[in-house]
Design a protein around this motif. Structure first.
Motif, PDB file in Angstrom:
ATOM      1  N   ALA A  87      32.433  36.362 -11.009  1.00 20.91           N
ATOM      2  CA  ALA A  87      31.652  37.034  -9.972  1.00 20.91           C
ATOM      3  C   ALA A  87      30.383  37.654 -10.545  1.00 20.91           C
ATOM      4  O   ALA A  87      30.010  38.763 -10.180  1.00 20.91           O
ATOM      5  N   ALA A  88      29.742  36.957 -11.459  1.00 23.56           N
ATOM      6  CA  ALA A  88      28.501  37.427 -12.081  1.00 23.56           C
ATOM      7  C   ALA A  88      28.693  38.847 -12.613  1.00 23.56           C
ATOM      8  O   ALA A  88      29.630  39.086 -13.360  1.00 23.56           O
ATOM      9  N   CYS A  89      27.850  39.772 -12.205  1.00 23.18           N
ATOM     10  CA  CYS A  89      27.906  41.143 -12.729  1.00 23.18           C
ATOM     11  C   CYS A  89      29.152  41.907 -12.299  1.00 23.18           C
ATOM     12  O   CYS A  89      29.479  42.934 -12.874  1.00 23.18           O
ATOM     13  N   ALA A  90      29.847  41.430 -11.299  1.00 21.20           N
ATOM     14  CA  ALA A  90      31.045  42.116 -10.802  1.00 21.20           C
ATOM     15  C   ALA A  90      32.337  41.532 -11.367  1.00 21.20           C
ATOM     16  O   ALA A  90      33.419  41.921 -10.940  1.00 21.20           O
ATOM     17  N   THR A  91      32.254  40.638 -12.342  1.00 17.66           N
ATOM     18  CA  THR A  91      33.444  39.977 -12.868  1.00 17.66           C
ATOM     19  C   THR A  91      34.463  40.971 -13.419  1.00 17.66           C
ATOM     20  O   THR A  91      35.654  40.866 -13.144  1.00 17.66           O
ATOM     21  N   GLY A  92      34.022  41.939 -14.205  1.00 18.52           N
ATOM     22  CA  GLY A  92      34.943  42.923 -14.771  1.00 18.52           C
ATOM     23  C   GLY A  92      35.651  43.728 -13.702  1.00 18.52           C
ATOM     24  O   GLY A  92      36.861  43.952 -13.768  1.00 18.52           O
ATOM     25  N   LEU A  93      34.897  44.160 -12.706  1.00 12.70           N
ATOM     26  CA  LEU A  93      35.497  44.924 -11.610  1.00 12.70           C
ATOM     27  C   LEU A  93      36.489  44.070 -10.824  1.00 12.70           C
ATOM     28  O   LEU A  93      37.566  44.539 -10.438  1.00 12.70           O
ATOM     29  N   TRP A  94      36.155  42.818 -10.615  1.00 14.03           N
ATOM     30  CA  TRP A  94      37.061  41.926  -9.904  1.00 14.03           C
ATOM     31  C   TRP A  94      38.346  41.718 -10.711  1.00 14.03           C
ATOM     32  O   TRP A  94      39.448  41.682 -10.161  1.00 14.03           O
ATOM     33  N   ALA A  95      38.220  41.592 -12.036  1.00 15.60           N
ATOM     34  CA  ALA A  95      39.404  41.440 -12.886  1.00 15.60           C
ATOM     35  C   ALA A  95      40.321  42.652 -12.768  1.00 15.60           C
ATOM     36  O   ALA A  95      41.549  42.520 -12.669  1.00 15.60           O
ATOM     37  N   ILE A  96      39.734  43.844 -12.762  1.00 18.03           N
ATOM     38  CA  ILE A  96      40.534  45.066 -12.609  1.00 18.03           C
ATOM     39  C   ILE A  96      41.231  45.072 -11.249  1.00 18.03           C
ATOM     40  O   ILE A  96      42.420  45.395 -11.151  1.00 18.03           O
ATOM     41  N   ALA A  97      40.515  44.699 -10.199  1.00 21.79           N
ATOM     42  CA  ALA A  97      41.106  44.669  -8.857  1.00 21.79           C
ATOM     43  C   ALA A  97      42.253  43.663  -8.776  1.00 21.79           C
ATOM     44  O   ALA A  97      43.298  43.944  -8.166  1.00 21.79           O
ATOM     45  N   GLN A  98      42.093  42.502  -9.408  1.00 18.61           N
ATOM     46  CA  GLN A  98      43.169  41.513  -9.393  1.00 18.61           C
ATOM     47  C   GLN A  98      44.384  42.021 -10.165  1.00 18.61           C
ATOM     48  O   GLN A  98      45.523  41.823  -9.740  1.00 18.61           O
ATOM     49  N   GLY A  99      44.154  42.668 -11.310  1.00 23.92           N
ATOM     50  CA  GLY A  99      45.263  43.232 -12.065  1.00 23.92           C
ATOM     51  C   GLY A  99      45.998  44.298 -11.267  1.00 23.92           C
ATOM     52  O   GLY A  99      47.230  44.343 -11.241  1.00 23.92           O
ATOM     53  N   TYR A 100      45.248  45.155 -10.602  1.00 23.20           N
ATOM     54  CA  TYR A 100      45.834  46.194  -9.753  1.00 23.20           C
ATOM     55  C   TYR A 100      46.695  45.570  -8.651  1.00 23.20           C
ATOM     56  O   TYR A 100      47.814  46.013  -8.396  1.00 23.20           O
ATOM     57  N   GLU A 101      46.165  44.516  -8.026  1.00 23.20           N
ATOM     58  CA  GLU A 101      46.920  43.850  -6.960  1.00 23.20           C
ATOM     59  C   GLU A 101      48.215  43.228  -7.489  1.00 23.20           C
ATOM     60  O   GLU A 101      49.260  43.319  -6.841  1.00 23.20           O
ATOM     61  N   LEU A 102      48.167  42.632  -8.674  1.00 24.68           N
ATOM     62  CA  LEU A 102      49.383  42.054  -9.266  1.00 24.68           C
ATOM     63  C   LEU A 102      50.437  43.131  -9.523  1.00 24.68           C
ATOM     64  O   LEU A 102      51.631  42.886  -9.358  1.00 24.68           O
ATOM     65  N   LEU A 103      49.985  44.319  -9.926  1.00 19.94           N
ATOM     66  CA  LEU A 103      50.925  45.423 -10.150  1.00 19.94           C
ATOM     67  C   LEU A 103      51.456  45.971  -8.832  1.00 19.94           C
ATOM     68  O   LEU A 103      52.652  46.209  -8.686  1.00 19.94           O
TER      69      LEU A 103
END
Length: 155
Positions: free
Chosen positions: A58-74
């Protein structure tokens, strides 16, 4: 582990070789390892994970998206522990040329909060961290990040 352009320099090099007629270098057989999910798959294989492997781009938002996906998995209890992060290495001729053509690059330095800021300064870097769900009454189980799920990749 996300990355939008982690291997962009390789792709630019191969495209240059291809356009110069050097087919062998352009199709060296290493292209599969240079796809955006390669970092996530390398980490998953390195820890012998059998859990879901996501690779947001997600370009500049890739890190934030990764955190959101990890949160959702938890939160959905798909995983009890996650490793999330992102890495970007966008400083290539194509990226610099594109931002320069738009006049978006700073000329003297990075001053993001300055009233007279000039533009953007490209940087490269990465970060990752682990998080998880556990009963606070139980002691940590150690550093074993393996689970009983399956390995898959989301692009």
């Amino acid at each position: 582990m996300g990355s939008s352009r982690h291997h962009q320099a390789k792709w630019e090099y191969w495209a240059q070789r291809f356009h110069q007629g050097d087919w062998e270098s352009a199709f060296s057989g290493q292209w599969l390892e240079a796809l955006p999910q390669a970092t996530a798959m390398t980490v998953a294989h390195g820890i012998a994970s059998t859990a879901p492997v996501l690779s947001p781009m997600a370009a500049c938002a890739t890190g934030l998206w990764a955190i959101a996906q990890g949160y959702e998995l938890l939160q959905t209890q798909v995983c009890q522990r996650v490793i999330v992060g992102a890495i970007e290495a966008p400083i290539t001729a194509l990226t610099l040329g594109g931002f320069a053509q738009m006049g978006a690059l700073a000329q003297t330095g990075a001053f993001p909060f300055d009233r007279n800021r000039e533009g953007l300064v490209l940087g490269e870097g990465g970060s990752s961290f682990g998080s998880g769900n556990r009963d606070p009454r139980q002691p940590p189980s150690g550093s074993d990040l393996r689970t009983d799920s399956r390995v898959w990749s989301d692009q």
